[in-house]
Design a protein around this motif. Structure first.
Motif, PDB file in Angstrom:
ATOM      1  N   ARG A 161       0.831  -1.216   0.000  1.00  0.00           N
ATOM      2  CA  ARG A 161       0.000   0.000   0.000  1.00  0.00           C
ATOM      3  C   ARG A 161       0.856   1.253   0.000  1.00  0.00           C
ATOM      4  N   SER A 162       1.956   1.224   0.777  1.00  0.00           N
ATOM      5  CA  SER A 162       2.797   2.421   0.803  1.00  0.00           C
ATOM      6  C   SER A 162       4.250   2.113   0.460  1.00  0.00           C
ATOM      7  N   GLY A 163       4.583   0.826   0.264  1.00  0.00           N
ATOM      8  CA  GLY A 163       5.987   0.477   0.030  1.00  0.00           C
ATOM      9  C   GLY A 163       6.280   0.130  -1.418  1.00  0.00           C
ATOM     10  N   THR A 164       7.482  -0.406  -1.634  1.00  0.00           N
ATOM     11  CA  THR A 164       7.935  -0.807  -2.966  1.00  0.00           C
ATOM     12  C   THR A 164       7.668  -2.304  -3.155  1.00  0.00           C
ATOM     13  N   PRO A 165       7.829  -2.815  -4.375  1.00  0.00           N
ATOM     14  CA  PRO A 165       7.727  -4.262  -4.574  1.00  0.00           C
ATOM     15  C   PRO A 165       8.705  -5.027  -3.667  1.00  0.00           C
ATOM     16  N   ALA A 166       9.908  -4.483  -3.489  1.00  0.00           N
ATOM     17  CA  ALA A 166      10.886  -5.161  -2.620  1.00  0.00           C
ATOM     18  C   ALA A 166      10.376  -5.219  -1.179  1.00  0.00           C
ATOM     19  N   ASP A 167       9.687  -4.158  -0.724  1.00  0.00           N
ATOM     20  CA  ASP A 167       9.098  -4.168   0.624  1.00  0.00           C
ATOM     21  C   ASP A 167       8.042  -5.261   0.726  1.00  0.00           C
ATOM     22  N   ALA A 168       7.245  -5.410  -0.339  1.00  0.00           N
ATOM     23  CA  ALA A 168       6.187  -6.437  -0.332  1.00  0.00           C
ATOM     24  C   ALA A 168       6.800  -7.836  -0.239  1.00  0.00           C
ATOM     25  N   VAL A 169       7.864  -8.052  -1.015  1.00  0.00           N
ATOM     26  CA  VAL A 169       8.532  -9.367  -0.986  1.00  0.00           C
ATOM     27  C   VAL A 169       9.138  -9.609   0.391  1.00  0.00           C
ATOM     28  N   ASP A 170       9.777  -8.580   0.969  1.00  0.00           N
ATOM     29  CA  ASP A 170      10.387  -8.734   2.308  1.00  0.00           C
ATOM     30  C   ASP A 170       9.334  -9.089   3.347  1.00  0.00           C
ATOM     31  N   ALA A 171       8.181  -8.409   3.264  1.00  0.00           N
ATOM     32  CA  ALA A 171       7.107  -8.651   4.244  1.00  0.00           C
ATOM     33  C   ALA A 171       6.621 -10.099   4.129  1.00  0.00           C
ATOM     34  N   ALA A 172       6.465 -10.571   2.894  1.00  0.00           N
ATOM     35  CA  ALA A 172       5.993 -11.943   2.677  1.00  0.00           C
ATOM     36  C   ALA A 172       7.021 -12.938   3.185  1.00  0.00           C
ATOM     37  N   ARG A 173       8.275 -12.663   2.860  1.00  0.00           N
ATOM     38  CA  ARG A 173       9.340 -13.593   3.217  1.00  0.00           C
ATOM     39  C   ARG A 173       9.466 -13.737   4.725  1.00  0.00           C
ATOM     40  N   SER A 174       9.324 -12.608   5.463  1.00  0.00           N
ATOM     41  CA  SER A 174       9.499 -12.730   6.924  1.00  0.00           C
ATOM     42  C   SER A 174       8.407 -13.580   7.548  1.00  0.00           C
ATOM     43  N   VAL A 175       7.201 -13.570   6.980  1.00  0.00           N
ATOM     44  CA  VAL A 175       6.126 -14.426   7.518  1.00  0.00           C
ATOM     45  C   VAL A 175       6.503 -15.905   7.336  1.00  0.00           C
ATOM     46  N   VAL A 176       7.044 -16.242   6.176  1.00  0.00           N
ATOM     47  CA  VAL A 176       7.419 -17.648   5.910  1.00  0.00           C
ATOM     48  C   VAL A 176       8.622 -18.038   6.777  1.00  0.00           C
ATOM     49  N   PHE A 177       9.605 -17.122   6.871  1.00  0.00           N
ATOM     50  CA  PHE A 177      10.806 -17.430   7.655  1.00  0.00           C
ATOM     51  C   PHE A 177      10.489 -17.674   9.123  1.00  0.00           C
ATOM     52  N   ALA A 178       9.397 -17.083   9.621  1.00  0.00           N
ATOM     53  CA  ALA A 178       9.037 -17.242  11.046  1.00  0.00           C
ATOM     54  C   ALA A 178       8.466 -18.622  11.334  1.00  0.00           C
ATOM     55  N   GLU A 179       8.182 -19.405  10.288  1.00  0.00           N
ATOM     56  CA  GLU A 179       7.620 -20.751  10.488  1.00  0.00           C
ATOM     57  C   GLU A 179       8.733 -21.790  10.240  1.00  0.00           C
ATOM     58  N   PRO A 180       9.197 -22.454  11.317  1.00  0.00           N
ATOM     59  CA  PRO A 180      10.366 -23.333  11.173  1.00  0.00           C
ATOM     60  C   PRO A 180      10.155 -24.494  10.205  1.00  0.00           C
ATOM     61  N   SER A 181       8.921 -24.993  10.062  1.00  0.00           N
ATOM     62  CA  SER A 181       8.733 -26.149   9.182  1.00  0.00           C
ATOM     63  C   SER A 181       8.585 -25.767   7.705  1.00  0.00           C
ATOM     64  N   ALA A 182       8.564 -24.464   7.430  1.00  0.00           N
ATOM     65  CA  ALA A 182       8.398 -24.014   6.042  1.00  0.00           C
ATOM     66  C   ALA A 182       9.754 -23.721   5.413  1.00  0.00           C
ATOM     67  N   ARG A 183       9.921 -24.092   4.155  1.00  0.00           N
ATOM     68  CA  ARG A 183      11.143 -23.761   3.411  1.00  0.00           C
ATOM     69  C   ARG A 183      10.747 -22.880   2.239  1.00  0.00           C
ATOM     70  N   TRP A 184      11.169 -21.616   2.334  1.00  0.00           N
ATOM     71  CA  TRP A 184      10.801 -20.620   1.324  1.00  0.00           C
ATOM     72  C   TRP A 184      11.565 -20.871   0.027  1.00  0.00           C
ATOM     73  N   GLU A 185      10.881 -20.840  -1.113  1.00  0.00           N
ATOM     74  CA  GLU A 185      11.601 -20.976  -2.396  1.00  0.00           C
ATOM     75  C   GLU A 185      11.696 -19.638  -3.115  1.00  0.00           C
ATOM     76  N   TYR A 186      10.560 -18.988  -3.339  1.00  0.00           N
ATOM     77  CA  TYR A 186      10.626 -17.650  -3.949  1.00  0.00           C
ATOM     78  C   TYR A 186       9.345 -16.878  -3.666  1.00  0.00           C
ATOM     79  N   THR A 187       9.463 -15.564  -3.724  1.00  0.00           N
ATOM     80  CA  THR A 187       8.292 -14.680  -3.770  1.00  0.00           C
ATOM     81  C   THR A 187       8.603 -13.652  -4.843  1.00  0.00           C
TER      82      THR A 187
END
Ligand code: AMP
Length: 284
Positions: free
Chosen positions: A214-240
């Motif tokens: 809403r107020s950030g850049t595409p990179a901010d959106a990707v960072d926000a998404a990635r931190s949610v996945v990283f906070a879950e130990p059983s999840a392995r992030w591939e890409y956003t």
């Protein structure tokens, strides 16, 4: 409802329906049908007189043999679900019928297949365009319904249908989700109960991206998404990735923040189960 297993029989059935002036809506699937598939069927029922559902686990589009072997195949349940949903014909050919000895022709997709999922899954989209062309040839539908769940696939098929002059209208149906937001998928049944609970981080990561965009850049959106996945130990992030809804190229700065123009997609693993999801970054 009739179950058909060969292309000749399928074509004959469709031609007889069409000779009576009936229109045909087509929903291609790999089976293990869930509510998401059935909503595509309902959509097809609204648009056409007769609905055909194909059930075929296509070996050409799997990169990993174990994923192909582990893919669920509850064919009796699937046929029953189609009958209850008012499907006129199930087309369920075998791999030997689809790819007999001597088979060698492929339909090669263009640049849309080189982006996003493409590099990590060599040959996948060529397997999809090849099988969907064959299915289109046998079924001869007026309308083909595909889920936005596989957004890149939808765009590639729409391009193929236009490029090859099929005359088939391609419709993209919105993603059908469980009540906690997880996109329905035939692969969800392979998650353990704990992984199924944890998998909610996949849609939540996209929610976080929507808020950040809403107020950030595409990179901010990707960072926000990635931190949610990283906070879950059983999840392995591939890409956003944030991408143009039309040509699928990566979006690195936002122009107008209006619906339908920019989407975000992600792939996340839970052990050997790979889940994908995507959504409009600026939907109403
Ligand atoms: P599949 O059997 O996974 O190959 O999917 C068959 C069709 O159903 C494809 O067009 C998918 O995009 C679509 N589909 C699968 N899951 C969903 C879902 N949760 N919501 C909408 N469409 C879906």
């Amino acid at each position: 409802m009739i179950t058909i297993t060969t292309p000749d029989e399928m074509r004959a059935w469709s031609m007889s329906r069409k000779s009576r002036g009936r229109t045909i809506g087509f929903v291609p699937t790999m089976g293990a049908l869930h509510d998401g598939h059935l909503r595509l069927v309902a959509d097809a029922t609204q648009r056409c007189d007769d609905v055909v559902v194909s059930i075929f686990v296509n070996p050409l589009q799997f990169n990993v043999d174990t994923d192909f072997d582990a893919y669920p195949r509850p064919i009796d349940d699937d046929v029953a679900a189609c009958a209850s949903a008012g499907v006129a014909a199930v087309y369920a050919p075998t791999a030997a019928v689809m790819y007999p000895r001597g088979f060698q022709t492929r339909v090669v997709p263009g640049a849309l297949a080189d982006l996003m999922e493409g590099p990590g899954r060599p040959g996948h989209f060529e397997g999809v365009t090849t099988v969907v062309s064959k299915l289109f040839g046998a079924v001869g539908p007026d309308v083909g319904i595909f889920g936005q769940k596989d957004y890149q696939q939808l765009r590639i098929i729409a391009r193929m249908a236009a490029d090859l002059d099929t005359g088939i209208e391609i419709v993209g149906h919105p993603i059908v989700r469980d009540s906690d937001g997880l996109a329905q998928s035939s692969r969800n049944v392979r998650l353990t109960p704990a992984q199924r609970d944890a998998a909610v981080v996949v849609p939540r990561s996209l929610d976080a991206a929507v808020a950040a965009a809403r107020s950030g850049t595409p990179a901010d959106a990707v960072d926000a998404a990635r931190s949610v996945v990283f906070a879950e130990p059983s999840a392995r992030w591939e890409y956003t990735t944030v991408f143009d809804a039309d040509d699928l190229t990566e979006v690195t700065r936002f122009g107008v923040r209006s619906p339908g123009r920019v989407r975000i997609a992600t792939a996340v693993w839970f052990d050997d189960v790979r889940l994908i999801d995507n959504r409009d970054l600026f939907e109403d």
